[in-house]
Motif scaffolding. Structure first.
Motif, PDB file in Angstrom:
ATOM      1  N   ALA A 241       0.857  -1.190   0.000  1.00 42.05           N
ATOM      2  CA  ALA A 241       0.000   0.000   0.000  1.00 42.05           C
ATOM      3  C   ALA A 241       0.888   1.234   0.000  1.00 42.05           C
ATOM      4  O   ALA A 241       1.991   1.213   0.550  1.00 42.05           O
ATOM      5  CB  ALA A 241      -0.911   0.016   1.223  1.00 42.05           C
ATOM      6  N   VAL A 242       0.409   2.280  -0.625  1.00 37.17           N
ATOM      7  CA  VAL A 242       1.096   3.570  -0.579  1.00 37.17           C
ATOM      8  C   VAL A 242       0.677   4.245   0.718  1.00 37.17           C
ATOM      9  O   VAL A 242      -0.512   4.489   0.935  1.00 37.17           O
ATOM     10  CB  VAL A 242       0.746   4.448  -1.793  1.00 37.17           C
ATOM     11  CG1 VAL A 242       1.345   5.834  -1.639  1.00 37.17           C
ATOM     12  CG2 VAL A 242       1.226   3.793  -3.085  1.00 37.17           C
ATOM     13  N   HIS A 243       1.643   4.512   1.589  1.00 37.94           N
ATOM     14  CA  HIS A 243       1.341   5.140   2.875  1.00 37.94           C
ATOM     15  C   HIS A 243       1.718   6.609   2.934  1.00 37.94           C
ATOM     16  O   HIS A 243       1.380   7.287   3.907  1.00 37.94           O
ATOM     17  CB  HIS A 243       2.017   4.371   4.008  1.00 37.94           C
ATOM     18  CG  HIS A 243       1.285   3.119   4.380  1.00 37.94           C
ATOM     19  ND1 HIS A 243       1.682   2.306   5.400  1.00 37.94           N
ATOM     20  CD2 HIS A 243       0.176   2.534   3.866  1.00 37.94           C
ATOM     21  CE1 HIS A 243       0.862   1.277   5.498  1.00 37.94           C
ATOM     22  NE2 HIS A 243      -0.059   1.398   4.574  1.00 37.94           N
ATOM     23  N   ASP A 244       2.414   7.103   1.905  1.00 34.21           N
ATOM     24  CA  ASP A 244       2.748   8.520   1.882  1.00 34.21           C
ATOM     25  C   ASP A 244       3.133   8.924   0.466  1.00 34.21           C
ATOM     26  O   ASP A 244       3.584   8.096  -0.328  1.00 34.21           O
ATOM     27  CB  ASP A 244       3.890   8.831   2.853  1.00 34.21           C
ATOM     28  CG  ASP A 244       3.930  10.296   3.280  1.00 34.21           C
ATOM     29  OD1 ASP A 244       3.079  11.096   2.829  1.00 34.21           O
ATOM     30  OD2 ASP A 244       4.812  10.644   4.075  1.00 34.21           O
ATOM     31  N   TYR A 245       2.921  10.192   0.176  1.00 38.22           N
ATOM     32  CA  TYR A 245       3.255  10.767  -1.125  1.00 38.22           C
ATOM     33  C   TYR A 245       4.176  11.956  -0.897  1.00 38.22           C
ATOM     34  O   TYR A 245       4.047  12.665   0.092  1.00 38.22           O
ATOM     35  CB  TYR A 245       2.000  11.264  -1.832  1.00 38.22           C
ATOM     36  CG  TYR A 245       1.036  10.188  -2.269  1.00 38.22           C
ATOM     37  CD1 TYR A 245       1.116   9.644  -3.541  1.00 38.22           C
ATOM     38  CD2 TYR A 245       0.028   9.741  -1.423  1.00 38.22           C
ATOM     39  CE1 TYR A 245       0.212   8.669  -3.962  1.00 38.22           C
ATOM     40  CE2 TYR A 245      -0.878   8.772  -1.835  1.00 38.22           C
ATOM     41  CZ  TYR A 245      -0.776   8.244  -3.101  1.00 38.22           C
ATOM     42  OH  TYR A 245      -1.666   7.284  -3.518  1.00 38.22           O
ATOM     43  N   ASP A 246       5.053  12.218  -1.852  1.00 36.83           N
ATOM     44  CA  ASP A 246       5.915  13.384  -1.790  1.00 36.83           C
ATOM     45  C   ASP A 246       5.768  14.153  -3.095  1.00 36.83           C
ATOM     46  O   ASP A 246       5.264  13.623  -4.089  1.00 36.83           O
ATOM     47  CB  ASP A 246       7.374  12.966  -1.572  1.00 36.83           C
ATOM     48  CG  ASP A 246       8.223  14.056  -0.935  1.00 36.83           C
ATOM     49  OD1 ASP A 246       7.688  15.128  -0.609  1.00 36.83           O
ATOM     50  OD2 ASP A 246       9.428  13.827  -0.756  1.00 36.83           O
ATOM     51  N   GLY A 247       6.230  15.378  -3.097  1.00 33.12           N
ATOM     52  CA  GLY A 247       6.165  16.188  -4.302  1.00 33.12           C
ATOM     53  C   GLY A 247       4.762  16.664  -4.632  1.00 33.12           C
ATOM     54  O   GLY A 247       4.464  16.980  -5.772  1.00 33.12           O
TER      55      GLY A 247
ATOM     56  N   LEU B  85       2.066  14.904  -4.674  1.00 28.71           N
ATOM     57  CA  LEU B  85       1.220  13.859  -5.253  1.00 28.71           C
ATOM     58  C   LEU B  85       0.013  13.533  -4.377  1.00 28.71           C
ATOM     59  O   LEU B  85      -1.053  13.179  -4.887  1.00 28.71           O
ATOM     60  CB  LEU B  85       2.023  12.581  -5.502  1.00 28.71           C
ATOM     61  CG  LEU B  85       3.135  12.662  -6.549  1.00 28.71           C
ATOM     62  CD1 LEU B  85       3.895  11.349  -6.595  1.00 28.71           C
ATOM     63  CD2 LEU B  85       2.574  13.012  -7.906  1.00 28.71           C
ATOM     64  N   GLY B  86       0.170  13.668  -3.071  1.00 27.59           N
ATOM     65  CA  GLY B  86      -0.915  13.362  -2.154  1.00 27.59           C
ATOM     66  C   GLY B  86      -2.098  14.310  -2.267  1.00 27.59           C
ATOM     67  O   GLY B  86      -3.186  14.010  -1.792  1.00 27.59           O
ATOM     68  N   ARG B  87      -1.900  15.464  -2.903  1.00 24.04           N
ATOM     69  CA  ARG B  87      -3.010  16.384  -3.127  1.00 24.04           C
ATOM     70  C   ARG B  87      -3.910  15.891  -4.250  1.00 24.04           C
ATOM     71  O   ARG B  87      -5.055  16.301  -4.351  1.00 24.04           O
ATOM     72  CB  ARG B  87      -2.484  17.779  -3.446  1.00 24.04           C
ATOM     73  CG  ARG B  87      -1.879  18.425  -2.224  1.00 24.04           C
ATOM     74  CD  ARG B  87      -1.255  19.767  -2.468  1.00 24.04           C
ATOM     75  NE  ARG B  87      -1.858  20.550  -3.510  1.00 24.04           N
ATOM     76  CZ  ARG B  87      -1.208  21.530  -4.129  1.00 24.04           C
ATOM     77  NH1 ARG B  87       0.028  21.814  -3.799  1.00 24.04           N
ATOM     78  NH2 ARG B  87      -1.806  22.232  -5.069  1.00 24.04           N
ATOM     79  N   VAL B  88      -3.376  15.007  -5.100  1.00 25.20           N
ATOM     80  CA  VAL B  88      -4.136  14.504  -6.244  1.00 25.20           C
ATOM     81  C   VAL B  88      -4.526  13.040  -6.040  1.00 25.20           C
ATOM     82  O   VAL B  88      -5.650  12.649  -6.311  1.00 25.20           O
ATOM     83  CB  VAL B  88      -3.318  14.673  -7.541  1.00 25.20           C
ATOM     84  CG1 VAL B  88      -4.062  14.105  -8.734  1.00 25.20           C
ATOM     85  CG2 VAL B  88      -2.975  16.143  -7.764  1.00 25.20           C
ATOM     86  N   PHE B  89      -3.595  12.248  -5.536  1.00 27.89           N
ATOM     87  CA  PHE B  89      -3.846  10.823  -5.296  1.00 27.89           C
ATOM     88  C   PHE B  89      -4.129  10.642  -3.811  1.00 27.89           C
ATOM     89  O   PHE B  89      -3.259  10.842  -2.979  1.00 27.89           O
ATOM     90  CB  PHE B  89      -2.637   9.982  -5.725  1.00 27.89           C
ATOM     91  CG  PHE B  89      -2.399  10.037  -7.205  1.00 27.89           C
ATOM     92  CD1 PHE B  89      -3.007   9.119  -8.041  1.00 27.89           C
ATOM     93  CD2 PHE B  89      -1.598  11.019  -7.760  1.00 27.89           C
ATOM     94  CE1 PHE B  89      -2.810   9.172  -9.414  1.00 27.89           C
ATOM     95  CE2 PHE B  89      -1.386  11.083  -9.131  1.00 27.89           C
ATOM     96  CZ  PHE B  89      -2.001  10.158  -9.961  1.00 27.89           C
ATOM     97  N   LYS B  90      -5.336  10.259  -3.496  1.00 26.48           N
ATOM     98  CA  LYS B  90      -5.759  10.176  -2.093  1.00 26.48           C
ATOM     99  C   LYS B  90      -6.118   8.744  -1.720  1.00 26.48           C
ATOM    100  O   LYS B  90      -7.044   8.508  -0.970  1.00 26.48           O
ATOM    101  CB  LYS B  90      -6.939  11.111  -1.868  1.00 26.48           C
ATOM    102  CG  LYS B  90      -6.605  12.571  -2.158  1.00 26.48           C
ATOM    103  CD  LYS B  90      -7.808  13.450  -2.007  1.00 26.48           C
ATOM    104  CE  LYS B  90      -7.661  14.885  -2.356  1.00 26.48           C
ATOM    105  NZ  LYS B  90      -6.480  15.548  -2.504  1.00 26.48           N
ATOM    106  N   THR B  91      -5.381   7.794  -2.246  1.00 34.40           N
ATOM    107  CA  THR B  91      -5.682   6.395  -2.008  1.00 34.40           C
ATOM    108  C   THR B  91      -4.400   5.627  -1.692  1.00 34.40           C
ATOM    109  O   THR B  91      -3.315   6.049  -2.075  1.00 34.40           O
ATOM    110  CB  THR B  91      -6.376   5.762  -3.241  1.00 34.40           C
ATOM    111  OG1 THR B  91      -6.589   4.384  -3.003  1.00 34.40           O
ATOM    112  CG2 THR B  91      -5.553   5.935  -4.497  1.00 34.40           C
TER     113      THR B  91
END
Length: 189
Positions: free
Chosen positions: A62-68, A70-76
């Protein structure tokens, strides 16, 4: 219509923290930060991370964190890896990553699915109208570019209401607050 940018970009490095779920469920943190710009490289990194798990037969992640941003667009926790990497590649290639993220966050997400990096940057470039100090400043520049006021005598031009005109323009445009001004997008164009 003005939207408020929720967080400001601090890094443009498109990467994700992928965790082994078998280890996670066993109370162990096993994961790895991986670049999110090449889908084959990302899949290989996930496979290597799972192989390094102390839990036998680890195969779920599972993706547990985003950088750059990306977490503002991918929320899963389980994004489509091809969409994620296409977006990450596009993010790395645009001139203004913060504007690109604001555009992606406020455009309809489903319209971005299935697009490669080139198509994403093309759509962004078609819809992005630039950075402005305010919606009024955008309206003033728009009127100057179109030249509509050139038909009105000079002494009457100062009576033109740019704020009212901006309100009308932004019924079809979107502005997103940024530090010191707004990004302007035309999601209809």
């Amino acid at each position: 219509m003005t939207k408020i940018l929720k967080s400001y970009l601090t890094s443009t490095e498109a990467r994700v923290y992928v965790a082994c779920l078998a280890s996670y469920n066993a109370g162990k943190l096993v994961g790895k930060w991986l670049p999110a710009t090449d889908v084959d490289e990302l899949r290989q990194g996930i496979a290597e991370m799972l192989e390094s798990s102390p839990e036998p037969g680890a195969e779920e992640w599972a993706v547990h964190d985003y950088d750059g941003g990306l977490g503002r667009v991918f929320k899963t926790e389980s994004p489509d890896l091809e969409d994620l990497c296409a977006f990450g590649e596009a993010l790395q290639s645009v001139d203004d990553a913060a504007a690109f993220l604001a555009w992606a966050e406020y455009s309809s997400g489903y319209e971005l699915d299935g697009l490669d990096a080139s198509a994403l940057t093309d759509r962004f470039n078609e819809q992005y109208r630039g950075e402005w100090d305010s919606e009024k400043d955008y309206a003033e520049d728009f009127v100057d570019q179109v030249g509509d006021l050139s038909l009105i005598p000079e002494n009457l031009r100062s009576y033109f209401d740019y704020e009212a005109y901006a309100r009308d323009l932004f019924m079809d445009l979107t502005s997103v607050d940024r530090p010191g001004g707004v990004y302007v997008f035309d999601f209809n164009g």
